[in-house]
Design an enzyme around this catalytic site. Structure first.
Site, PDB file in Angstrom:
ATOM      1  N   ASP A 226       0.716  -1.116  -0.034  1.00 58.57           N
ATOM      2  CA  ASP A 226       0.098   0.290  -0.292  1.00 58.57           C
ATOM      3  C   ASP A 226       1.152   0.974  -0.069  1.00 58.57           C
ATOM      4  OD1 ASP A 226      -3.515   0.606   0.306  1.00 58.57           O
ATOM      5  OD2 ASP A 226      -1.712   1.708   1.747  1.00 58.57           O
ATOM      6  N   TYR A 362      -2.591  11.329   1.204  1.00 62.32           N
ATOM      7  CA  TYR A 362      -3.521  10.531  -0.106  1.00 62.32           C
ATOM      8  C   TYR A 362      -3.333  12.191  -0.994  1.00 62.32           C
ATOM      9  CZ  TYR A 362      -5.121   6.953   0.624  1.00 62.32           C
ATOM     10  OH  TYR A 362      -5.293   4.580   0.841  1.00 62.32           O
ATOM     11  N   HIS A 419      -4.549  -7.520   0.314  1.00 64.63           N
ATOM     12  CA  HIS A 419      -3.625  -6.421   0.500  1.00 64.63           C
ATOM     13  C   HIS A 419      -2.914  -6.755   1.791  1.00 64.63           C
ATOM     14  CE1 HIS A 419      -3.356  -2.554  -0.813  1.00 64.63           C
ATOM     15  NE2 HIS A 419      -3.370  -2.195   0.711  1.00 64.63           N
TER      16      HIS A 419
END
Length: 444
Positions: A226, A362, A419
């Site tokens: 990630d 982000y 993930h």
């Protein structure tokens, strides 16, 4: 992240219960040991406290009582109008999780496990970086820094610490040992929250090199999934002295023509293999149906943060949605993670009030993490290893991976895990890191 001088034991205890306070204000620690007892630090441009201070967690009782009161007072929306998860987390699932959170779940168990690990904090570029540092008994262990992602935390890596540092007790060879450093990214967990802009992946990557050298390591490797993959890639581009190689389990492999088609909603480019078509379809599904969380955090992290900071049920649903979608579980995350494991992570975000500060990463990055061109993977000059897990957001084809990473030295597709690879399959994750980094040990 090779040796740390003895440090006087200390306490890092909370001093206020108000949820609105930042972690930096809400926690305090005892004075660090004298400078003579600290490992030498790399040269700094500006004066800064380079000390390594012991770190201990104790969330105030008032904070946990307040959490339960808020859970009990949850106002629920009406239930979904479909029989699947296409509208998001189903009401029955999240109500069961939140009910368990407010009645039977015990944060103190997670706190005790973390406090049993060697934890420290140091200041880099004005921000406190909290980290776990577990050294192997093998004096020739390979130093390894592992970076978590969102909605994860160092808790993702917890179950892999033993196999990584003590391989002979977990099916490995003594020469497979690692010293493990697991930092919380700025704005995440018990690390400090940046008060200004600029703490994107490149800045974090540089900070990690400072951390490793501050701990006395001259050579080391880096791993991530990630956001950890993005940061490991950035470290590979920067190639600081001593970085021997990187391993990622969510590689940035999407070719420019495929990324262009995805961003414009066009059909897949002609000539893709079956594996490439499957990868394209997985990404297209994410962009069309599963990417709203990222769009919100890229553009409005502050706005989404108000609700998450105020509502435990909202925080839980926001994160559970991704546990359901991204574990290798067919949408039922309890097949991969227990309720308590998920709640450990959710509670960590809650007690540190880091939903907003973590989302700002982000906003800082503001690009497609899978795009090899935007990630500038071709500029990576150190050896790159990639493991593809079947439950990942998309399964990176070998063909794309070889194009994206000219320095690729290891590629392997495994048959289980998703993930949250280290969390879901800690033994398999460990075996992949042993195999990926084994050729680099000769350069220690």
């Amino acid at each position: 992240m090779v040796s740390t001088a003895p440090i006087r034991r200390g306490s890092f205890a909370t001093s206020a219960a108000a949820l609105a306070l930042s972690v930096a204000a809400a926690f305090s620690y005892t004075e660090p040991a004298s400078a003579a007892d600290q490992p030498s630090a790399s040269p700094r441009v500006a004066a800064e406290d380079d000390s390594i201070r012991p770190f201990h967690i104790h969330v105030p009782d008032d904070t946990l009582v307040d959490l339960r009161h808020r859970i009990a007072a949850t106002r629920w929306p009406d239930r979904e109008t479909v029989a699947d998860q296409s509208q998001g987390v189903q009401e029955a699932r999240i109500q069961a999780l939140v009910q368990h959170w407010g009645t039977n779940y015990d944060w103190r168990k997670a706190e005790a496990r973390l406090n049993a690990l060697p934890m420290f904090v140091t200041t880099i570029d004005g921000v406190d970086i909290q980290f776990i540092h577990v050294k192997s008994r093998n004096p020739h262990a390979l130093p390894l820094i592992i970076t978590h992602g969102w909605p994860g935390s160092p808790l993702e890596i917890e179950k892999a610490i033993g196999p990584l540092t003590d391989p002979t007790a977990h099916g490995g060879r003594a020469e497979d040992a690692f010293d493990v450093v697991i930092p919380s990214m700025p704005g995440y967990g018990f690390s400090g929250k940046p008060t200004g802009v600029g703490w994107g992946p490149d800045h974090i990557a540089r900070a990690w090199d400072v951390l490793m050298k501050r701990l006395g390591y001259k050579q080391y490797v880096s791993q991530g999934g990630d956001w950890g993959s993005v940061i490991a890639d950035a470290m590979g581009r920067q190639a600081p002295a001593g970085l021997l190689g990187i391993h990622v389990n969510m590689p940035a492999t999407v070719p420019p023509d495929v990324a262009k088609a995805l961003n414009s909603g066009e059909p897949a480019p002609a000539g893709l293999s079956n594996g490439e078509k499957a990868a394209y379809q997985s990404l297209a599904n994410l962009y069309k149906k599963g990417g709203g969380y990222a769009a919100m955090m890229v553009t409005r992290p502050q706005t989404e943060g108000y609700g998450l900071a105020d509502s435990p049920a909202g925080q839980a649903a926001w994160m559970y949605d991704k546990f359901a979608a991204w574990t290798y579980s067919g949408g039922d995350p309890e097949r991969s993670l227990t309720k308590d494991e998920m709640l450990d992570d959710i509670t960590l975000y809650w007690v540190t009030n880091t939903s907003t500060s973590s989302a700002r990463l982000y906003w800082e990055n503001n690009n497609n993490n899978f795009n090899a061109l935007e990630q500038r993977t071709a500029e990576i000059s150190v050896p790159v290893a990639v493991t593809v897990f079947p439950g990942e957001i998309y399964r990176a084809p070998r063909s794309w991976t070889e194009r994206a990473y000219p320095k690729l030295t290891y590629f392997h597709e495994v048959n289980k895990g998703g993930h949250f690879a280290a969390w879901e399959q800690p033994q398999l994750f460990t075996e992949e890191l042993r195999a990926a980094f084994r050729p680099l040990r000769q350069y220690q």
